[in-house]
Design a protein around this motif. Structure first.
Motif, PDB file in Angstrom:
ATOM      1  N   UNK A   1       0.955  -1.249  -0.122  1.00  0.00           N
ATOM      2  CA  UNK A   1      -0.176   0.018  -0.079  1.00  0.00           C
ATOM      3  C   UNK A   1       0.822   1.280   0.011  1.00  0.00           C
ATOM      4  N   UNK A   2       0.863   2.147  -1.294  1.00  0.00           N
ATOM      5  CA  UNK A   2       1.764   3.155  -1.280  1.00  0.00           C
ATOM      6  C   UNK A   2       1.088   4.394  -0.296  1.00  0.00           C
ATOM      7  N   UNK A   3       1.591   4.723   0.623  1.00  0.00           N
ATOM      8  CA  UNK A   3       1.368   5.632   1.560  1.00  0.00           C
ATOM      9  C   UNK A   3       1.734   7.162   1.295  1.00  0.00           C
ATOM     10  N   UNK A   4       0.717   7.919   0.908  1.00  0.00           N
ATOM     11  CA  UNK A   4       1.260   9.264   0.407  1.00  0.00           C
ATOM     12  C   UNK A   4       1.868   9.653  -0.676  1.00  0.00           C
TER      13      UNK A   4
ATOM     14  N   UNK B   1      -1.690  10.353   2.631  1.00  0.00           N
ATOM     15  CA  UNK B   1      -0.709  10.224   3.483  1.00  0.00           C
ATOM     16  C   UNK B   1      -1.366  10.971   5.014  1.00  0.00           C
ATOM     17  N   UNK B   2      -1.920   9.473   5.600  1.00  0.00           N
ATOM     18  CA  UNK B   2      -2.572   9.643   7.066  1.00  0.00           C
ATOM     19  C   UNK B   2      -1.614   9.263   8.314  1.00  0.00           C
TER      20      UNK B   2
ATOM     21  N   UNK C   1     -11.206  11.243   8.122  1.00  0.00           N
ATOM     22  CA  UNK C   1     -10.763  10.235   7.369  1.00  0.00           C
ATOM     23  C   UNK C   1     -11.748   8.943   7.239  1.00  0.00           C
ATOM     24  N   UNK C   2     -13.133   9.224   7.481  1.00  0.00           N
ATOM     25  CA  UNK C   2     -13.998   8.229   7.354  1.00  0.00           C
ATOM     26  C   UNK C   2     -14.235   7.727   6.046  1.00  0.00           C
TER      27      UNK C   2
ATOM     28  N   UNK D   1      -3.146   8.259  11.847  1.00  0.00           N
ATOM     29  CA  UNK D   1      -3.137   6.816  11.790  1.00  0.00           C
ATOM     30  C   UNK D   1      -2.238   6.557  13.188  1.00  0.00           C
ATOM     31  N   UNK D   2      -1.254   7.126  13.459  1.00  0.00           N
ATOM     32  CA  UNK D   2      -0.571   6.689  14.557  1.00  0.00           C
ATOM     33  C   UNK D   2      -1.116   7.212  15.863  1.00  0.00           C
ATOM     34  N   UNK D   3      -1.739   8.306  15.651  1.00  0.00           N
ATOM     35  CA  UNK D   3      -2.470   8.875  16.916  1.00  0.00           C
ATOM     36  C   UNK D   3      -3.615   8.070  17.406  1.00  0.00           C
TER      37      UNK D   3
END
Length: 91
Positions: free
Chosen positions: A23-26, A56-57, A78-79, A61-63
């Motif tokens: 999954x390419x993130x950002x 890019x979340x 982000x829903x 996502x970490x939070x």
């Protein structure tokens, strides 16, 4: 994941047949696909593909996961990612 067992010369060996989804993130899928396409078939799993890019979340996502113990799609901004993950799992 599938686990395969084979009888080779009186000995049973087991192996796995992992399914790898990148999954390419950002970033776009293009640079990732180029790298994957350059790999020798013997150097990558049989079932390896690049999925559609995700925004890019990473920070949110970490939070969500580590601080607030919730899903990223529980945040109103982000829903839409709920459907992204459904598509990812159904692919």
């Amino acid at each position: 994941m599938t686990v395969e067992a084979k009888n080779q010369g009186g000995y049973w060996t087991a192996g796995s047949n992992p399914r790898v989804i990148i999954v390419p993130l950002g970033i776009s899928t293009s640079p990732i696909t180029q790298v994957v396409d350059k790999l020798e078939e013997s150097d990558k799993p049989r079932h390896c593909k690049v999925f559609k890019a995700m925004d890019d979340c990473q920070n949110d996502m970490q939070k969500a996961i580590y601080s607030e113990r919730q899903y990223i799609w529980d945040y109103s901004n982000w829903s839409f990612l709920y459907d992204y993950f459904v598509d990812l799992l159904e692919d």
